[in-house]
Design an enzyme around this catalytic site. Sequence first.
Site, PDB file in Angstrom:
ATOM      1  N   ASP A 196       0.884  -1.078   0.198  1.00 37.67           N
ATOM      2  CA  ASP A 196       0.047  -0.014   0.172  1.00 37.67           C
ATOM      3  C   ASP A 196       0.874   1.127  -0.011  1.00 37.67           C
ATOM      4  OD1 ASP A 196      -3.357   0.254   0.761  1.00 37.67           O
ATOM      5  OD2 ASP A 196      -2.255   2.028   0.752  1.00 37.67           O
TER       6      ASP A 196
ATOM      7  N   TYR B 275     -12.616   7.063 -13.741  1.00 37.22           N
ATOM      8  CA  TYR B 275     -12.559   5.823 -12.792  1.00 37.22           C
ATOM      9  C   TYR B 275     -13.844   4.796 -13.678  1.00 37.22           C
ATOM     10  CZ  TYR B 275     -13.804   2.605  -9.204  1.00 37.22           C
ATOM     11  OH  TYR B 275     -14.006   1.485  -8.107  1.00 37.22           O
TER      12      TYR B 275
END
Length: 261
Positions: A32, A151
């Site tokens: 991450d 997106y």
Amino acid sequence: MRHVLVTGAGSGIGRGIALAFARTGADITLCDRTAAPLGETEALARDAGAGRVTAITADLRDGDAPGAVVDEAWDRAPVDVLVSSAGVYPATPFLDLDAATWDRVLDVNTRAPVLLTVALARRAVPVGRGASVVNISSGAALRARPGAAPYSTSKAALEAATRASALELGHHGIRVNAVAPGFVTVDSAVNPVTAEYADAVGDNPLGRRGLPDDIARAVVWLAGDEANWITGEVLRVDGGSSTGAWNLPQHWTADGREEHA
């Protein structure tokens, strides 16, 4: 024991996926952008029964990062499963779009999963190892939403890339699939949503919003041996929301139907 690499593992769906694999006893490499939440997932994965757990902090917007992440994970142990869950979902009205906003979304949501898959294949193919890749798509790949042009585009492109990579890598024993969640309730500082938005998109025929575990179970199954003749597919785990427009009223009443019969 399988070695599973999960990106976006610091929170939300990515964390849920990492913990689901941890419960199978797999070795887990977590990735991450931010160290603190990644450390929380690392501790939870150990408690859940994972074998070895390693955390890698990386910003996948950097074009060199996906290859470096795979290499670091592989150098510890060959990677059997790659799950690309890292993603960003900014709300940007179409007239406010600029190149930087567009590129950021596509870089994280589409380019990074593709480059991660390329990097995995470059390590696996020369030594004759198979692998399973699961990309996390979205219902937005099929239906555009206000403020989500980049997106929706990124997820539609990711589904196309999933099919393309499955086609080219299948004969090397590498399966590539995708799971497309519907609206899932997560606590995400990276991708916050309003209560109004959640209420609008969270309705579906099964009558409840999704949970990270709903997606995680599907990913574990799709990456496993029970799905070993499946590649290039998109599994929609969305409570049935992709079946149609559930919340529309009937277009005429029963009396009206009888009149037109």
